[in-house]
Design a protein around this motif. Sequence first.
Motif, PDB file in Angstrom:
ATOM      1  N   ASN A 119       0.799  -1.223   0.000  1.00 33.77           N
ATOM      2  CA  ASN A 119       0.000   0.000   0.000  1.00 33.77           C
ATOM      3  C   ASN A 119       0.836   1.279   0.000  1.00 33.77           C
ATOM      4  O   ASN A 119       0.279   2.372  -0.082  1.00 33.77           O
ATOM      5  CB  ASN A 119      -0.957   0.006   1.196  1.00 33.77           C
ATOM      6  CG  ASN A 119      -2.033  -1.049   1.060  1.00 33.77           C
ATOM      7  OD1 ASN A 119      -2.387  -1.454  -0.043  1.00 33.77           O
ATOM      8  ND2 ASN A 119      -2.542  -1.519   2.179  1.00 33.77           N
ATOM      9  N   SER A 120       2.135   1.166   0.111  1.00 38.10           N
ATOM     10  CA  SER A 120       2.983   2.359   0.096  1.00 38.10           C
ATOM     11  C   SER A 120       3.337   2.718  -1.335  1.00 38.10           C
ATOM     12  O   SER A 120       3.387   1.869  -2.221  1.00 38.10           O
ATOM     13  CB  SER A 120       4.259   2.124   0.917  1.00 38.10           C
ATOM     14  OG  SER A 120       5.131   1.240   0.239  1.00 38.10           O
ATOM     15  N   GLY A 121       3.587   4.001  -1.546  1.00 42.29           N
ATOM     16  CA  GLY A 121       4.003   4.466  -2.864  1.00 42.29           C
ATOM     17  C   GLY A 121       5.502   4.450  -3.034  1.00 42.29           C
ATOM     18  O   GLY A 121       6.021   4.465  -4.146  1.00 42.29           O
ATOM     19  N   GLY A 122       6.223   4.435  -1.934  1.00 49.21           N
ATOM     20  CA  GLY A 122       7.681   4.411  -1.936  1.00 49.21           C
ATOM     21  C   GLY A 122       8.188   4.077  -0.550  1.00 49.21           C
ATOM     22  O   GLY A 122       7.416   4.073   0.420  1.00 49.21           O
ATOM     23  N   MET A 123       9.469   3.790  -0.461  1.00 42.41           N
ATOM     24  CA  MET A 123      10.061   3.384   0.814  1.00 42.41           C
ATOM     25  C   MET A 123      11.400   4.060   1.039  1.00 42.41           C
ATOM     26  O   MET A 123      12.134   4.341   0.087  1.00 42.41           O
ATOM     27  CB  MET A 123      10.263   1.873   0.840  1.00 42.41           C
ATOM     28  CG  MET A 123       8.974   1.087   0.764  1.00 42.41           C
ATOM     29  SD  MET A 123       9.282  -0.661   0.471  1.00 42.41           S
ATOM     30  CE  MET A 123       7.984  -0.999  -0.714  1.00 42.41           C
ATOM     31  N   ILE A 124      11.675   4.293   2.310  1.00 37.88           N
ATOM     32  CA  ILE A 124      12.999   4.737   2.737  1.00 37.88           C
ATOM     33  C   ILE A 124      13.517   3.647   3.655  1.00 37.88           C
ATOM     34  O   ILE A 124      12.851   3.273   4.629  1.00 37.88           O
ATOM     35  CB  ILE A 124      12.949   6.084   3.480  1.00 37.88           C
ATOM     36  CG1 ILE A 124      12.352   7.179   2.588  1.00 37.88           C
ATOM     37  CG2 ILE A 124      14.356   6.474   3.962  1.00 37.88           C
ATOM     38  CD1 ILE A 124      12.092   8.499   3.315  1.00 37.88           C
ATOM     39  N   PHE A 125      14.689   3.106   3.346  1.00 37.53           N
ATOM     40  CA  PHE A 125      15.310   2.079   4.165  1.00 37.53           C
ATOM     41  C   PHE A 125      16.429   2.719   4.979  1.00 37.53           C
ATOM     42  O   PHE A 125      17.320   3.360   4.409  1.00 37.53           O
ATOM     43  CB  PHE A 125      15.869   0.952   3.292  1.00 37.53           C
ATOM     44  CG  PHE A 125      14.798   0.157   2.611  1.00 37.53           C
ATOM     45  CD1 PHE A 125      14.295  -0.995   3.204  1.00 37.53           C
ATOM     46  CD2 PHE A 125      14.266   0.561   1.393  1.00 37.53           C
ATOM     47  CE1 PHE A 125      13.291  -1.721   2.591  1.00 37.53           C
ATOM     48  CE2 PHE A 125      13.265  -0.158   0.771  1.00 37.53           C
ATOM     49  CZ  PHE A 125      12.771  -1.312   1.379  1.00 37.53           C
ATOM     50  N   VAL A 126      16.355   2.562   6.297  1.00 37.65           N
ATOM     51  CA  VAL A 126      17.332   3.151   7.211  1.00 37.65           C
ATOM     52  C   VAL A 126      17.990   2.005   7.967  1.00 37.65           C
ATOM     53  O   VAL A 126      17.324   1.299   8.731  1.00 37.65           O
ATOM     54  CB  VAL A 126      16.660   4.128   8.202  1.00 37.65           C
ATOM     55  CG1 VAL A 126      17.706   4.800   9.073  1.00 37.65           C
ATOM     56  CG2 VAL A 126      15.820   5.164   7.460  1.00 37.65           C
ATOM     57  N   ALA A 127      19.296   1.807   7.748  1.00 38.42           N
ATOM     58  CA  ALA A 127      19.975   0.670   8.355  1.00 38.42           C
ATOM     59  C   ALA A 127      21.436   1.003   8.614  1.00 38.42           C
ATOM     60  O   ALA A 127      22.071   1.672   7.799  1.00 38.42           O
ATOM     61  CB  ALA A 127      19.884  -0.547   7.442  1.00 38.42           C
ATOM     62  N   PRO A 128      21.987   0.495   9.710  1.00 34.91           N
ATOM     63  CA  PRO A 128      23.408   0.671   9.965  1.00 34.91           C
ATOM     64  C   PRO A 128      24.210  -0.379   9.203  1.00 34.91           C
ATOM     65  O   PRO A 128      23.652  -1.355   8.709  1.00 34.91           O
ATOM     66  CB  PRO A 128      23.519   0.440  11.473  1.00 34.91           C
ATOM     67  CG  PRO A 128      22.469  -0.591  11.732  1.00 34.91           C
ATOM     68  CD  PRO A 128      21.335  -0.223  10.812  1.00 34.91           C
ATOM     69  N   GLU A 129      25.492  -0.148   9.129  1.00 38.84           N
ATOM     70  CA  GLU A 129      26.378  -1.108   8.485  1.00 38.84           C
ATOM     71  C   GLU A 129      26.766  -2.184   9.495  1.00 38.84           C
ATOM     72  O   GLU A 129      27.244  -1.877  10.582  1.00 38.84           O
ATOM     73  CB  GLU A 129      27.623  -0.354   8.006  1.00 38.84           C
ATOM     74  CG  GLU A 129      28.479  -1.113   7.053  1.00 38.84           C
ATOM     75  CD  GLU A 129      29.501  -0.196   6.426  1.00 38.84           C
ATOM     76  OE1 GLU A 129      29.161   0.526   5.476  1.00 38.84           O
ATOM     77  OE2 GLU A 129      30.644  -0.173   6.933  1.00 38.84           O
ATOM     78  N   TYR A 130      26.509  -3.434   9.160  1.00 40.20           N
ATOM     79  CA  TYR A 130      26.888  -4.573  10.003  1.00 40.20           C
ATOM     80  C   TYR A 130      28.013  -5.315   9.304  1.00 40.20           C
ATOM     81  O   TYR A 130      27.780  -6.031   8.336  1.00 40.20           O
ATOM     82  CB  TYR A 130      25.703  -5.523  10.200  1.00 40.20           C
ATOM     83  CG  TYR A 130      24.790  -5.193  11.356  1.00 40.20           C
ATOM     84  CD1 TYR A 130      24.406  -3.893  11.634  1.00 40.20           C
ATOM     85  CD2 TYR A 130      24.293  -6.198  12.165  1.00 40.20           C
ATOM     86  CE1 TYR A 130      23.554  -3.601  12.672  1.00 40.20           C
ATOM     87  CE2 TYR A 130      23.434  -5.917  13.218  1.00 40.20           C
ATOM     88  CZ  TYR A 130      23.070  -4.616  13.457  1.00 40.20           C
ATOM     89  OH  TYR A 130      22.225  -4.332  14.491  1.00 40.20           O
TER      90      TYR A 130
END
Length: 166
Positions: free
Chosen positions: A67-78
């Motif tokens: 149902n979203s039109g777009g996404m922002i992915f927020v993640a640290p570097e592992y």
Amino acid sequence: MKIAIVIASNNKNLALAKKLKNIAMDLGNETQIIDLVEENLPLYTPTTQEKLGIPHKVKDLHQTLTNSGGMIFVAPEYNGGIPPSLTSAIAWLSVSGEDWRGCFNGKPAALATHSGGGGQYVLLAMRTQLSYIGMNVVGRSVLTNGNKPLNPESAQEVIKQLVRWG
């Protein structure tokens, strides 16, 4: 645009996600933060899927992303890569139904990180994986760390690109 902000770690990445949410809302977008740590999905393995089936949380996540039109992915570097919470969530979504790509395919994605290290490796890894599953990843990213605070104007431009692609 309805934007899902998917975070794969708490603390500083959650704080970054909240700032991005406010910027996106100020630009007239509807946003929702999806905290994969709070979702506490089981680690995906074929054996776990065989025992549990598809968890309701995964079905709900699939619906939200669809149902979203777009996404922002927020993640640290592992260790130079993507956190297990994000990789496992994508794996669960990939087995969640006949049209699992429907929640990703052709949608715009933006990337952000707050990492103790440089953060470039997780941005590259997310760009590669999300492009592979059919997302259109915008060219600019948000990279913050202990020496590099968020530049609100730059974050605005990333979100504007996301919305233009949507």
